[in-house]
Write a protein that holds these residues in place. Sequence first.
Motif, PDB file in Angstrom:
ATOM      1  N   GLU A   1       0.809  -1.217   0.000  1.00  0.00           N
ATOM      2  CA  GLU A   1       0.000   0.000   0.000  1.00  0.00           C
ATOM      3  C   GLU A   1       0.845   1.270   0.000  1.00  0.00           C
ATOM      4  N   HIS A   2       2.144   1.134  -0.018  1.00  0.00           N
ATOM      5  CA  HIS A   2       3.027   2.310  -0.056  1.00  0.00           C
ATOM      6  C   HIS A   2       2.716   3.127  -1.305  1.00  0.00           C
ATOM      7  N   GLU A   3       2.620   4.433  -1.167  1.00  0.00           N
ATOM      8  CA  GLU A   3       2.156   5.268  -2.279  1.00  0.00           C
ATOM      9  C   GLU A   3       3.133   5.318  -3.455  1.00  0.00           C
ATOM     10  N   LEU A   4       4.391   4.920  -3.260  1.00  0.00           N
ATOM     11  CA  LEU A   4       5.349   4.926  -4.370  1.00  0.00           C
ATOM     12  C   LEU A   4       5.315   3.644  -5.201  1.00  0.00           C
ATOM     13  N   VAL A   5       4.727   2.571  -4.662  1.00  0.00           N
ATOM     14  CA  VAL A   5       4.742   1.279  -5.357  1.00  0.00           C
ATOM     15  C   VAL A   5       4.127   1.402  -6.750  1.00  0.00           C
ATOM     16  N   GLY A   6       4.876   0.959  -7.746  1.00  0.00           N
ATOM     17  CA  GLY A   6       4.404   0.978  -9.125  1.00  0.00           C
ATOM     18  C   GLY A   6       4.755   2.235  -9.882  1.00  0.00           C
ATOM     19  N   LEU A   7       5.257   3.261  -9.199  1.00  0.00           N
ATOM     20  CA  LEU A   7       5.573   4.519  -9.867  1.00  0.00           C
ATOM     21  C   LEU A   7       6.995   4.513 -10.422  1.00  0.00           C
ATOM     22  N   ILE A   8       7.200   5.268 -11.489  1.00  0.00           N
ATOM     23  CA  ILE A   8       8.511   5.396 -12.129  1.00  0.00           C
ATOM     24  C   ILE A   8       8.963   6.848 -11.992  1.00  0.00           C
TER      25      ILE A   8
ATOM     26  N   ASN B   1      14.876  11.011 -12.976  1.00  0.00           N
ATOM     27  CA  ASN B   1      15.787  12.004 -12.415  1.00  0.00           C
ATOM     28  C   ASN B   1      15.958  13.196 -13.341  1.00  0.00           C
ATOM     29  N   ALA B   2      15.780  12.986 -14.632  1.00  0.00           N
ATOM     30  CA  ALA B   2      15.924  14.086 -15.587  1.00  0.00           C
ATOM     31  C   ALA B   2      14.809  15.112 -15.414  1.00  0.00           C
ATOM     32  N   SER B   3      13.590  14.659 -15.311  1.00  0.00           N
ATOM     33  CA  SER B   3      12.454  15.572 -15.188  1.00  0.00           C
ATOM     34  C   SER B   3      12.096  15.878 -13.750  1.00  0.00           C
ATOM     35  N   GLN B   4      12.706  15.118 -12.802  1.00  0.00           N
ATOM     36  CA  GLN B   4      12.367  15.255 -11.385  1.00  0.00           C
ATOM     37  C   GLN B   4      10.867  15.119 -11.162  1.00  0.00           C
ATOM     38  N   ASP B   5      10.330  14.098 -11.803  1.00  0.00           N
ATOM     39  CA  ASP B   5       8.894  13.854 -11.705  1.00  0.00           C
ATOM     40  C   ASP B   5       8.615  12.398 -12.040  1.00  0.00           C
TER      41      ASP B   5
ATOM     42  N   SER C   1      16.961   1.575 -11.978  1.00  0.00           N
ATOM     43  CA  SER C   1      17.006   0.862 -10.700  1.00  0.00           C
ATOM     44  C   SER C   1      15.603   0.428 -10.323  1.00  0.00           C
ATOM     45  N   PHE C   2      15.417  -0.875 -10.148  1.00  0.00           N
ATOM     46  CA  PHE C   2      14.185  -1.362  -9.548  1.00  0.00           C
ATOM     47  C   PHE C   2      14.415  -1.318  -8.041  1.00  0.00           C
ATOM     48  N   MET C   3      13.624  -0.498  -7.385  1.00  0.00           N
ATOM     49  CA  MET C   3      13.913  -0.113  -6.009  1.00  0.00           C
ATOM     50  C   MET C   3      12.769  -0.482  -5.079  1.00  0.00           C
ATOM     51  N   GLU C   4      13.083  -1.219  -4.025  1.00  0.00           N
ATOM     52  CA  GLU C   4      12.089  -1.506  -3.001  1.00  0.00           C
ATOM     53  C   GLU C   4      11.787  -0.239  -2.199  1.00  0.00           C
ATOM     54  N   VAL C   5      10.514  -0.057  -1.876  1.00  0.00           N
ATOM     55  CA  VAL C   5      10.129   1.098  -1.074  1.00  0.00           C
ATOM     56  C   VAL C   5      10.582   0.904   0.370  1.00  0.00           C
ATOM     57  N   ALA C   6      10.731   2.021   1.073  1.00  0.00           N
ATOM     58  CA  ALA C   6      11.064   1.998   2.496  1.00  0.00           C
ATOM     59  C   ALA C   6       9.871   2.528   3.278  1.00  0.00           C
ATOM     60  N   GLN C   7       9.518   1.839   4.329  1.00  0.00           N
ATOM     61  CA  GLN C   7       8.349   2.229   5.117  1.00  0.00           C
ATOM     62  C   GLN C   7       8.509   3.659   5.626  1.00  0.00           C
ATOM     63  N   GLY C   8       7.514   4.496   5.358  1.00  0.00           N
ATOM     64  CA  GLY C   8       7.527   5.862   5.837  1.00  0.00           C
ATOM     65  C   GLY C   8       8.274   6.851   4.964  1.00  0.00           C
ATOM     66  N   GLU C   9       8.997   6.374   3.937  1.00  0.00           N
ATOM     67  CA  GLU C   9       9.768   7.278   3.069  1.00  0.00           C
ATOM     68  C   GLU C   9       9.011   7.484   1.763  1.00  0.00           C
TER      69      GLU C   9
ATOM     70  N   ASP D   1       9.542  10.360  -0.253  1.00  0.00           N
ATOM     71  CA  ASP D   1      10.293  11.237  -1.150  1.00  0.00           C
ATOM     72  C   ASP D   1      11.160  10.400  -2.079  1.00  0.00           C
ATOM     73  N   PRO D   2      10.880  10.373  -3.386  1.00  0.00           N
ATOM     74  CA  PRO D   2      11.673   9.523  -4.298  1.00  0.00           C
ATOM     75  C   PRO D   2      13.143   9.919  -4.369  1.00  0.00           C
ATOM     76  N   THR D   3      13.453  11.187  -4.120  1.00  0.00           N
ATOM     77  CA  THR D   3      14.847  11.624  -4.192  1.00  0.00           C
ATOM     78  C   THR D   3      15.676  11.092  -3.030  1.00  0.00           C
ATOM     79  N   ALA D   4      15.021  10.616  -1.976  1.00  0.00           N
ATOM     80  CA  ALA D   4      15.743  10.107  -0.818  1.00  0.00           C
ATOM     81  C   ALA D   4      16.298   8.704  -1.053  1.00  0.00           C
ATOM     82  N   TYR D   5      15.886   8.055  -2.143  1.00  0.00           N
ATOM     83  CA  TYR D   5      16.272   6.666  -2.389  1.00  0.00           C
ATOM     84  C   TYR D   5      17.614   6.526  -3.102  1.00  0.00           C
ATOM     85  N   SER D   6      18.189   7.613  -3.568  1.00  0.00           N
ATOM     86  CA  SER D   6      19.490   7.515  -4.243  1.00  0.00           C
ATOM     87  C   SER D   6      20.232   8.833  -4.103  1.00  0.00           C
TER      88      SER D   6
END
Length: 312
Positions: A35-42, A45-49, A267-275, A277-282
């Motif tokens: 149920e993490h809100e980032l799951v499935g989103l792409i 970094n170029a568009s920051q969106d 990067s296929f990236m696992e979400v972190a609970q409570g995080e 902000d996509p920019t915090a993952y790399s």
Amino acid sequence: MRVDYIVFLLLFGLSVGAYPQIDRPLSWQSRLHLEHELVGLIWSNASQDFVPVTDFLSSIEDSKYLILGEKHDNPDHHALQLSILNHLLDLDKVSLVSFEMMDTSSQSQLDGLLQAEIDNLKSLKAYLEWDDEGWDWSFYGPLIYSSYISDVSLAASNITNSRMMEIYGLEELPSELDIFDDPTMTRLMQDIDESHCGLLPESQFPAMVRVQQGRDYSMAKSLVSENGEQIKILIAGNYHARKDLGVPRYLTASDPELSDSEIVSVSFMEVAQGEMDPTAYSQATGNLAPFDFLWFTPVVSEEDYCSSLRQQ
């Protein structure tokens, strides 16, 4: 149609030729933090969106080198890799697929595949003498088989154990590996320490970093060894896929005319609970973003590997 691709399409509720609608929770094989809100989103970094799958595919179709990162034990990462690979194969846009999971001693077996008359995953596994204890065949077999039946070149890109020990025992960094400035080397040392849960003696940091660099150099070399204008793909762990620290740096170092924009790192990236902000993952080292795209997935396991090691 490839059997593995059809299975993937059915799993995600797709029709052949459709783009993956991966925002359906039941589609995921990993079950943690669905149920993490980032799951499935792409994330781009170029568009920051966040970008739709159509924009993502348009970007990778124009690349010269495509690096598909992964967390090795997450089945969703491999399903997505397979979907992307088959999309590009169907468009006849791929000339080479290279794998971290095989070292260079396996190259002669890959070169002989066309004469081996392989017709299923089981016979391919036997032919390659695949060791499931190192790499799960159910993850990598479909990727190799799909590439094989599409008549594209296959490469084994990792260093052998003997080469690893040779690099480990060196006192100085070989010139072909010496491409990073001091801040980047410091970051590599820190990451080696963290990846070994702080249990590695500091005296071993330089040797372990040399091995990491040797692997990245070997993977980059496997990609540039193949001629042709079509896309060359590397399947490797997320750290190797980093544009600031990994394989892409060796690609640009080997070819002064190669533009960073010609290399697309995913990067296929696992979400972190409570995080959220996509920019915090790399976090980047220097001016290069670690990845062009982050594709967020659920989590396969929350086992604390470091805690297990410290208790031994």
